[in-house]
Design a protein around this motif. Sequence first.
Motif, PDB file in Angstrom:
ATOM      1  N   MET A   1      66.561  14.775  14.645  1.00 36.22           N
ATOM      2  CA  MET A   1      67.453  15.790  14.096  1.00 36.22           C
ATOM      3  C   MET A   1      68.803  15.172  13.786  1.00 36.22           C
ATOM      4  O   MET A   1      69.244  14.264  14.466  1.00 36.22           O
ATOM      5  N   GLY A   2      69.448  15.723  12.783  1.00 37.58           N
ATOM      6  CA  GLY A   2      70.766  15.252  12.404  1.00 37.58           C
ATOM      7  C   GLY A   2      71.865  16.070  13.062  1.00 37.58           C
ATOM      8  O   GLY A   2      71.606  17.038  13.782  1.00 37.58           O
ATOM      9  N   LEU A   3      73.091  15.690  12.782  1.00 37.69           N
ATOM     10  CA  LEU A   3      74.257  16.333  13.374  1.00 37.69           C
ATOM     11  C   LEU A   3      74.301  17.837  13.077  1.00 37.69           C
ATOM     12  O   LEU A   3      74.580  18.643  13.963  1.00 37.69           O
ATOM     13  N   GLY A   4      74.014  18.227  11.841  1.00 38.98           N
ATOM     14  CA  GLY A   4      74.065  19.639  11.470  1.00 38.98           C
ATOM     15  C   GLY A   4      73.059  20.475  12.241  1.00 38.98           C
ATOM     16  O   GLY A   4      73.393  21.523  12.802  1.00 38.98           O
ATOM     17  N   LYS A   5      71.827  20.005  12.300  1.00 38.90           N
ATOM     18  CA  LYS A   5      70.787  20.738  13.029  1.00 38.90           C
ATOM     19  C   LYS A   5      71.091  20.762  14.519  1.00 38.90           C
ATOM     20  O   LYS A   5      70.932  21.801  15.169  1.00 38.90           O
ATOM     21  N   ASP A   6      71.526  19.640  15.065  1.00 38.92           N
ATOM     22  CA  ASP A   6      71.877  19.590  16.488  1.00 38.92           C
ATOM     23  C   ASP A   6      72.966  20.610  16.816  1.00 38.92           C
ATOM     24  O   ASP A   6      72.886  21.323  17.815  1.00 38.92           O
ATOM     25  N   THR A   7      73.981  20.658  15.969  1.00 36.55           N
ATOM     26  CA  THR A   7      75.087  21.593  16.173  1.00 36.55           C
ATOM     27  C   THR A   7      74.598  23.030  16.153  1.00 36.55           C
ATOM     28  O   THR A   7      74.920  23.816  17.042  1.00 36.55           O
ATOM     29  N   MET A   8      73.802  23.377  15.152  1.00 37.23           N
ATOM     30  CA  MET A   8      73.366  24.763  15.027  1.00 37.23           C
ATOM     31  C   MET A   8      72.313  25.134  16.069  1.00 37.23           C
ATOM     32  O   MET A   8      72.199  26.293  16.445  1.00 37.23           O
ATOM     33  N   MET A   9      71.567  24.159  16.569  1.00 35.72           N
ATOM     34  CA  MET A   9      70.625  24.443  17.661  1.00 35.72           C
ATOM     35  C   MET A   9      71.382  24.841  18.929  1.00 35.72           C
ATOM     36  O   MET A   9      70.892  25.646  19.716  1.00 35.72           O
ATOM     37  N   LYS A  10      72.584  24.324  19.110  1.00 32.05           N
ATOM     38  CA  LYS A  10      73.421  24.737  20.247  1.00 32.05           C
ATOM     39  C   LYS A  10      73.786  26.210  20.118  1.00 32.05           C
ATOM     40  O   LYS A  10      73.806  26.949  21.102  1.00 32.05           O
TER      41      LYS A  10
ATOM     42  N   ILE B   1      77.517  25.870   2.631  1.00 33.43           N
ATOM     43  CA  ILE B   1      77.401  24.486   2.165  1.00 33.43           C
ATOM     44  C   ILE B   1      78.605  23.726   2.707  1.00 33.43           C
ATOM     45  O   ILE B   1      79.759  24.042   2.365  1.00 33.43           O
ATOM     46  N   ALA B   2      78.329  22.753   3.583  1.00 32.43           N
ATOM     47  CA  ALA B   2      79.416  22.045   4.260  1.00 32.43           C
ATOM     48  C   ALA B   2      78.938  20.679   4.726  1.00 32.43           C
ATOM     49  O   ALA B   2      77.738  20.386   4.692  1.00 32.43           O
ATOM     50  N   SER B   3      79.871  19.905   5.217  1.00 33.67           N
ATOM     51  CA  SER B   3      79.477  18.662   5.879  1.00 33.67           C
ATOM     52  C   SER B   3      79.060  19.017   7.301  1.00 33.67           C
ATOM     53  O   SER B   3      79.560  19.989   7.891  1.00 33.67           O
ATOM     54  N   ALA B   4      78.150  18.247   7.838  1.00 38.02           N
ATOM     55  CA  ALA B   4      77.694  18.476   9.214  1.00 38.02           C
ATOM     56  C   ALA B   4      78.856  18.305  10.190  1.00 38.02           C
ATOM     57  O   ALA B   4      78.970  19.046  11.175  1.00 38.02           O
ATOM     58  N   GLU B   5      79.727  17.363   9.897  1.00 38.26           N
ATOM     59  CA  GLU B   5      80.879  17.117  10.770  1.00 38.26           C
ATOM     60  C   GLU B   5      81.823  18.314  10.793  1.00 38.26           C
ATOM     61  O   GLU B   5      82.292  18.733  11.862  1.00 38.26           O
ATOM     62  N   LEU B   6      82.088  18.901   9.644  1.00 39.16           N
ATOM     63  CA  LEU B   6      82.949  20.083   9.591  1.00 39.16           C
ATOM     64  C   LEU B   6      82.303  21.234  10.354  1.00 39.16           C
ATOM     65  O   LEU B   6      82.982  21.930  11.121  1.00 39.16           O
ATOM     66  N   MET B   7      80.999  21.443  10.182  1.00 38.48           N
ATOM     67  CA  MET B   7      80.327  22.533  10.882  1.00 38.48           C
ATOM     68  C   MET B   7      80.421  22.337  12.393  1.00 38.48           C
ATOM     69  O   MET B   7      80.672  23.281  13.139  1.00 38.48           O
TER      70      MET B   7
ATOM     71  N   LEU C   1      73.871  21.349   5.122  1.00 36.57           N
ATOM     72  CA  LEU C   1      74.862  20.501   5.766  1.00 36.57           C
ATOM     73  C   LEU C   1      74.508  19.052   5.469  1.00 36.57           C
ATOM     74  O   LEU C   1      73.548  18.518   6.022  1.00 36.57           O
ATOM     75  N   ASP C   2      75.272  18.445   4.584  1.00 35.86           N
ATOM     76  CA  ASP C   2      74.956  17.114   4.068  1.00 35.86           C
ATOM     77  C   ASP C   2      73.542  17.164   3.494  1.00 35.86           C
ATOM     78  O   ASP C   2      73.284  17.977   2.623  1.00 35.86           O
ATOM     79  N   ASP C   3      72.622  16.362   4.000  1.00 31.68           N
ATOM     80  CA  ASP C   3      71.253  16.375   3.463  1.00 31.68           C
ATOM     81  C   ASP C   3      70.300  17.216   4.310  1.00 31.68           C
ATOM     82  O   ASP C   3      69.093  17.182   4.118  1.00 31.68           O
ATOM     83  N   GLU C   4      70.828  18.004   5.234  1.00 31.77           N
ATOM     84  CA  GLU C   4      70.009  18.857   6.095  1.00 31.77           C
ATOM     85  C   GLU C   4      69.978  20.279   5.517  1.00 31.77           C
ATOM     86  O   GLU C   4      71.022  20.868   5.259  1.00 31.77           O
ATOM     87  N   VAL C   5      68.785  20.806   5.336  1.00 32.06           N
ATOM     88  CA  VAL C   5      68.617  22.153   4.796  1.00 32.06           C
ATOM     89  C   VAL C   5      67.760  22.947   5.781  1.00 32.06           C
ATOM     90  O   VAL C   5      66.631  22.569   6.088  1.00 32.06           O
ATOM     91  N   PHE C   6      68.312  24.049   6.267  1.00 28.53           N
ATOM     92  CA  PHE C   6      67.611  24.888   7.240  1.00 28.53           C
ATOM     93  C   PHE C   6      68.249  26.272   7.233  1.00 28.53           C
ATOM     94  O   PHE C   6      69.301  26.472   6.615  1.00 28.53           O
ATOM     95  N   TYR C   7      67.595  27.214   7.903  1.00 31.08           N
ATOM     96  CA  TYR C   7      68.197  28.541   8.000  1.00 31.08           C
ATOM     97  C   TYR C   7      67.955  29.134   9.375  1.00 31.08           C
ATOM     98  O   TYR C   7      67.043  28.753  10.097  1.00 31.08           O
ATOM     99  N   LEU C   8      68.843  30.072   9.715  1.00 30.00           N
ATOM    100  CA  LEU C   8      68.729  30.820  10.958  1.00 30.00           C
ATOM    101  C   LEU C   8      68.393  32.252  10.599  1.00 30.00           C
ATOM    102  O   LEU C   8      69.055  32.864   9.758  1.00 30.00           O
ATOM    103  N   GLU C   9      67.351  32.753  11.239  1.00 32.37           N
ATOM    104  CA  GLU C   9      66.932  34.140  11.026  1.00 32.37           C
ATOM    105  C   GLU C   9      67.444  34.975  12.191  1.00 32.37           C
ATOM    106  O   GLU C   9      66.961  34.867  13.314  1.00 32.37           O
TER     107      GLU C   9
END
Length: 112
Positions: free
Chosen positions: A1-10, A66-72, A36-44
């Motif tokens: 997992m990348g930074l964006g997914k890791d962040t949103m999984m928290k 649409i953002a950078s993973a670091e900003l998110m 988030l960067d090259d990560e594409v996912f959604y939360l339901e």
Amino acid sequence: MGLGKDTMMKVVDALNNNPELQKMMKNWKKIAQYKLDDEVFYLEHKADGTVEFHDGEHEKPSFTIIASAELMRDIVEGKKDAQKSFFAKEYQIKGDVMATMKLVSLLKKMRK
């Protein structure tokens, strides 16, 4: 997992393991698409206040961030203000911008 997914999984874990946060989000049925960067996912977000993580793109999201993973990560951790960053055009929201205000409230409560 990348930074964006890791962040949103928290966020997903915090919401799904905290009855107070679930109560706050109850009946907020939205699809939050993230790019988030090259990560594409959604939360339901479900009616009971829980949330499910899904890889990929939803065909009809409530809104798309649409953002950078670091900003998110910085927004989730409270290092950056979501509203100020949005108005400074550091990221984009497509769709129901007003619905995202509920997420801002969620993040603030989650950090307490």
